[in-house]
Design a protein around this motif. Structure first.
Motif, PDB file in Angstrom:
ATOM      1  N   ILE A 120      34.160  55.234  57.998  1.00 56.16           N
ATOM      2  CA  ILE A 120      32.992  55.742  58.702  1.00 56.16           C
ATOM      3  C   ILE A 120      33.076  55.564  60.220  1.00 56.16           C
ATOM      4  O   ILE A 120      32.630  56.427  60.972  1.00 56.16           O
ATOM      5  N   ASP A 121      33.658  54.457  60.677  1.00 53.91           N
ATOM      6  CA  ASP A 121      33.700  54.209  62.117  1.00 53.91           C
ATOM      7  C   ASP A 121      34.545  55.255  62.845  1.00 53.91           C
ATOM      8  O   ASP A 121      34.121  55.809  63.867  1.00 53.91           O
ATOM      9  N   SER A 122      35.732  55.517  62.348  1.00 55.20           N
ATOM     10  CA  SER A 122      36.591  56.499  63.005  1.00 55.20           C
ATOM     11  C   SER A 122      36.006  57.901  62.898  1.00 55.20           C
ATOM     12  O   SER A 122      36.163  58.717  63.807  1.00 55.20           O
ATOM     13  N   ALA A 123      35.306  58.176  61.794  1.00 53.20           N
ATOM     14  CA  ALA A 123      34.679  59.486  61.633  1.00 53.20           C
ATOM     15  C   ALA A 123      33.577  59.690  62.666  1.00 53.20           C
ATOM     16  O   ALA A 123      33.453  60.758  63.279  1.00 53.20           O
ATOM     17  N   VAL A 124      32.763  58.655  62.874  1.00 50.49           N
ATOM     18  CA  VAL A 124      31.678  58.742  63.857  1.00 50.49           C
ATOM     19  C   VAL A 124      32.239  58.892  65.272  1.00 50.49           C
ATOM     20  O   VAL A 124      31.754  59.713  66.063  1.00 50.49           O
ATOM     21  N   VAL A 125      33.266  58.128  65.593  1.00 50.58           N
ATOM     22  CA  VAL A 125      33.878  58.224  66.918  1.00 50.58           C
ATOM     23  C   VAL A 125      34.446  59.624  67.138  1.00 50.58           C
ATOM     24  O   VAL A 125      34.246  60.238  68.198  1.00 50.58           O
ATOM     25  N   ALA A 126      35.141  60.154  66.153  1.00 51.82           N
ATOM     26  CA  ALA A 126      35.706  61.498  66.280  1.00 51.82           C
ATOM     27  C   ALA A 126      34.613  62.539  66.462  1.00 51.82           C
ATOM     28  O   ALA A 126      34.755  63.482  67.261  1.00 51.82           O
ATOM     29  N   ALA A 127      33.512  62.381  65.735  1.00 50.96           N
ATOM     30  CA  ALA A 127      32.401  63.324  65.853  1.00 50.96           C
ATOM     31  C   ALA A 127      31.777  63.276  67.247  1.00 50.96           C
ATOM     32  O   ALA A 127      31.419  64.319  67.817  1.00 50.96           O
ATOM     33  N   LEU A 128      31.641  62.082  67.809  1.00 47.91           N
ATOM     34  CA  LEU A 128      31.105  61.941  69.163  1.00 47.91           C
ATOM     35  C   LEU A 128      32.039  62.594  70.184  1.00 47.91           C
ATOM     36  O   LEU A 128      31.597  63.313  71.089  1.00 47.91           O
ATOM     37  N   CYS A 129      33.329  62.346  70.036  1.00 49.15           N
ATOM     38  CA  CYS A 129      34.308  62.923  70.961  1.00 49.15           C
ATOM     39  C   CYS A 129      34.314  64.448  70.873  1.00 49.15           C
ATOM     40  O   CYS A 129      34.459  65.140  71.880  1.00 49.15           O
ATOM     41  N   LYS A 130      34.169  64.943  69.656  1.00 47.13           N
ATOM     42  CA  LYS A 130      34.152  66.394  69.429  1.00 47.13           C
ATOM     43  C   LYS A 130      33.004  67.047  70.195  1.00 47.13           C
ATOM     44  O   LYS A 130      33.121  68.176  70.662  1.00 47.13           O
ATOM     45  N   VAL A 189      32.000  66.267  73.072  1.00 44.96           N
ATOM     46  CA  VAL A 189      32.364  66.342  74.488  1.00 44.96           C
ATOM     47  C   VAL A 189      33.517  67.303  74.716  1.00 44.96           C
ATOM     48  O   VAL A 189      33.502  68.112  75.654  1.00 44.96           O
ATOM     49  N   ARG A 190      34.532  67.230  73.881  1.00 44.99           N
ATOM     50  CA  ARG A 190      35.716  68.084  74.013  1.00 44.99           C
ATOM     51  C   ARG A 190      36.002  68.757  72.661  1.00 44.99           C
ATOM     52  O   ARG A 190      36.841  68.327  71.905  1.00 44.99           O
ATOM     53  N   PRO A 191      35.297  69.853  72.380  1.00 44.66           N
ATOM     54  CA  PRO A 191      35.436  70.519  71.079  1.00 44.66           C
ATOM     55  C   PRO A 191      36.867  70.922  70.742  1.00 44.66           C
ATOM     56  O   PRO A 191      37.268  70.863  69.577  1.00 44.66           O
ATOM     57  N   ASN A 192      37.622  71.331  71.762  1.00 43.56           N
ATOM     58  CA  ASN A 192      38.983  71.804  71.507  1.00 43.56           C
ATOM     59  C   ASN A 192      40.056  70.789  71.882  1.00 43.56           C
ATOM     60  O   ASN A 192      41.249  71.052  71.698  1.00 43.56           O
ATOM     61  N   ASP A 193      39.628  69.664  72.414  1.00 41.18           N
ATOM     62  CA  ASP A 193      40.595  68.676  72.885  1.00 41.18           C
ATOM     63  C   ASP A 193      40.313  67.285  72.342  1.00 41.18           C
ATOM     64  O   ASP A 193      40.495  66.278  73.030  1.00 41.18           O
ATOM     65  N   THR A 194      39.841  67.236  71.107  1.00 39.41           N
ATOM     66  CA  THR A 194      39.709  65.978  70.385  1.00 39.41           C
ATOM     67  C   THR A 194      40.712  66.013  69.248  1.00 39.41           C
ATOM     68  O   THR A 194      40.681  66.920  68.413  1.00 39.41           O
ATOM     69  N   TYR A 195      41.616  65.047  69.238  1.00 42.06           N
ATOM     70  CA  TYR A 195      42.691  65.020  68.249  1.00 42.06           C
ATOM     71  C   TYR A 195      42.528  63.815  67.329  1.00 42.06           C
ATOM     72  O   TYR A 195      42.505  62.675  67.791  1.00 42.06           O
ATOM     73  N   GLY A 196      42.399  64.082  66.054  1.00 38.25           N
ATOM     74  CA  GLY A 196      42.329  63.018  65.056  1.00 38.25           C
ATOM     75  C   GLY A 196      43.690  62.841  64.418  1.00 38.25           C
ATOM     76  O   GLY A 196      44.261  63.794  63.875  1.00 38.25           O
ATOM     77  N   ILE A 197      44.228  61.636  64.494  1.00 39.48           N
ATOM     78  CA  ILE A 197      45.567  61.367  63.977  1.00 39.48           C
ATOM     79  C   ILE A 197      45.460  60.515  62.711  1.00 39.48           C
ATOM     80  O   ILE A 197      44.953  59.392  62.753  1.00 39.48           O
ATOM     81  N   ILE A 198      45.913  61.071  61.603  1.00 41.24           N
ATOM     82  CA  ILE A 198      45.937  60.353  60.333  1.00 41.24           C
ATOM     83  C   ILE A 198      47.314  59.713  60.193  1.00 41.24           C
ATOM     84  O   ILE A 198      48.330  60.403  60.293  1.00 41.24           O
ATOM     85  N   MET A 199      47.346  58.405  59.971  1.00 43.79           N
ATOM     86  CA  MET A 199      48.626  57.689  59.981  1.00 43.79           C
ATOM     87  C   MET A 199      48.797  56.808  58.754  1.00 43.79           C
ATOM     88  O   MET A 199      48.743  55.577  58.833  1.00 43.79           O
ATOM     89  N   PRO A 200      49.018  57.410  57.589  1.00 47.02           N
ATOM     90  CA  PRO A 200      49.237  56.592  56.389  1.00 47.02           C
ATOM     91  C   PRO A 200      50.479  55.723  56.518  1.00 47.02           C
ATOM     92  O   PRO A 200      51.495  56.154  57.047  1.00 47.02           O
ATOM     93  N   CYS A 201      50.347  54.483  56.054  1.00 48.25           N
ATOM     94  CA  CYS A 201      51.477  53.554  56.071  1.00 48.25           C
ATOM     95  C   CYS A 201      51.331  52.695  54.825  1.00 48.25           C
ATOM     96  O   CYS A 201      50.661  51.665  54.843  1.00 48.25           O
ATOM     97  N   TYR A 202      51.905  53.150  53.745  1.00 50.43           N
ATOM     98  CA  TYR A 202      51.690  52.544  52.440  1.00 50.43           C
ATOM     99  C   TYR A 202      50.197  52.356  52.205  1.00 50.43           C
ATOM    100  O   TYR A 202      49.727  51.271  51.866  1.00 50.43           O
ATOM    101  N   SER A 203      49.467  53.443  52.436  1.00 53.73           N
ATOM    102  CA  SER A 203      48.011  53.417  52.359  1.00 53.73           C
ATOM    103  C   SER A 203      47.531  54.056  51.051  1.00 53.73           C
ATOM    104  O   SER A 203      48.276  54.774  50.375  1.00 53.73           O
ATOM    105  N   ASN A 204      46.283  53.819  50.742  1.00 51.68           N
ATOM    106  CA  ASN A 204      45.642  54.506  49.625  1.00 51.68           C
ATOM    107  C   ASN A 204      45.582  55.997  49.943  1.00 51.68           C
ATOM    108  O   ASN A 204      44.999  56.381  50.961  1.00 51.68           O
ATOM    109  N   PRO A 205      46.162  56.869  49.123  1.00 52.32           N
ATOM    110  CA  PRO A 205      46.163  58.311  49.407  1.00 52.32           C
ATOM    111  C   PRO A 205      44.762  58.885  49.618  1.00 52.32           C
ATOM    112  O   PRO A 205      44.594  59.865  50.345  1.00 52.32           O
ATOM    113  N   GLN A 206      43.759  58.258  49.000  1.00 50.82           N
ATOM    114  CA  GLN A 206      42.391  58.755  49.152  1.00 50.82           C
ATOM    115  C   GLN A 206      41.918  58.645  50.596  1.00 50.82           C
ATOM    116  O   GLN A 206      41.110  59.456  51.055  1.00 50.82           O
TER     117      GLN A 206
END
Length: 243
Positions: A34-44, A46-63
């Motif tokens: 939820i925290d990263s989702a809220v931050v990304a939404a806030l950034c979006k 301000v910069r609708p076309n220049d907000t980049y969300g990076i998903i970085m799985p590292c032996y993570s839960n696929p969900q």
């Protein structure tokens, strides 16, 4: 203050910080939480076309990656996925002979993951002339529930004055998908990791203590001790006096 006003003020703050820095974009690590989702939404906002969300799985839960991907459809955020499993393996093979499978819940091993993610985020920050926006909230910062120079490595911390309860309220008005809002909070360093079980207290208990200064002795003892032990995470490295 109404939560909508909080959202508007944070949006304005992010806009001001970006303009004053001379940067052009926001870079956010998306964990599926939820925290990263809220931050990304806030950034979006301000910069609708220049907000980049990076998903970085590292032996993570696929969900977690699937949940993070929901933001691309729900909010229209530019999403990139960088799988760090192999990078983690190679680094570990260079620094230890110990087996990761025998140390999955060992923080010495697990904290490598957020530090690899921090390195990845700053690559994209340089590539897109952006600022790395951290996702820690006041509740987590108070008890040191973040990795030093991992998810603690960032340029901006928009949620730093908001407790976890506030983050949930923000998520509802910012259009964060329900599966993200409803999932149990987890740092995601290993399968089944649960924030509240690891801390020994609930977010509600922690939030109430931070908001009122009052708590039952068990809660107060845990929070005060976690805060003391994590003080080094919240400050710059000490410097000696001038001689």
């Amino acid at each position: 203050m109404l939560i909508k006003d909080v959202a508007d003020k944070l949006t304005k703050w992010l806009e001001t910080e970006l303009e004053e820095s001379g940067a052009k974009s926001f870079i956010v690590g998306l964990s599926g939480g939820i925290d990263s989702a809220v931050v990304a939404a806030l950034c979006k906002r301000v910069r609708p076309n220049d907000t980049y969300g990076i998903i970085m799985p590292c032996y993570s839960n696929p969900q977690d990656a699937k949940d993070a991907q929901l933001l691309e459809d729900a909010l229209g955020i530019n999403v990139k996925t960088v799988v760090l499993d192999e990078v983690f393996d190679v680094l570990l093979s260079k620094i230890t002979d110990e087996c990761y499978e025998d140390n999955i819940t060992n923080l010495t091993f697990a904290n490598i993951k957020p530090r690899l993610r921090m390195t990845t985020l700053y690559f994209y920050a340089a590539k897109y002339h952006g600022l790395v926006v951290g996702t820690s909230n006041k509740t987590e910062l108070t008890v040191g529930y973040f990795t030093k120079y991992g998810d603690g490595g960032c340029d901006l911390l928009p949620l730093a004055n908001l407790v976890k309860e506030d983050v949930f309220e923000l998520a509802k008005i910012l259009g964060v998908p329900e599966p993200i809002i409803n999932k149990p909070p987890s740092a995601g360093l290993w399968s089944g990791q649960d924030d509240e079980k690891e801390m020994g207290i609930t977010y509600r208990e922690l939030d109430d203590y931070l908001k009122t200064g009052q708590a039952e002795p068990r809660v107060k003892k845990i929070v005060d001790e976690l805060n003391r032990k994590s003080e080094h995470k919240r400050r710059l490295p000490p410097k000696p006096p001038k001689f």
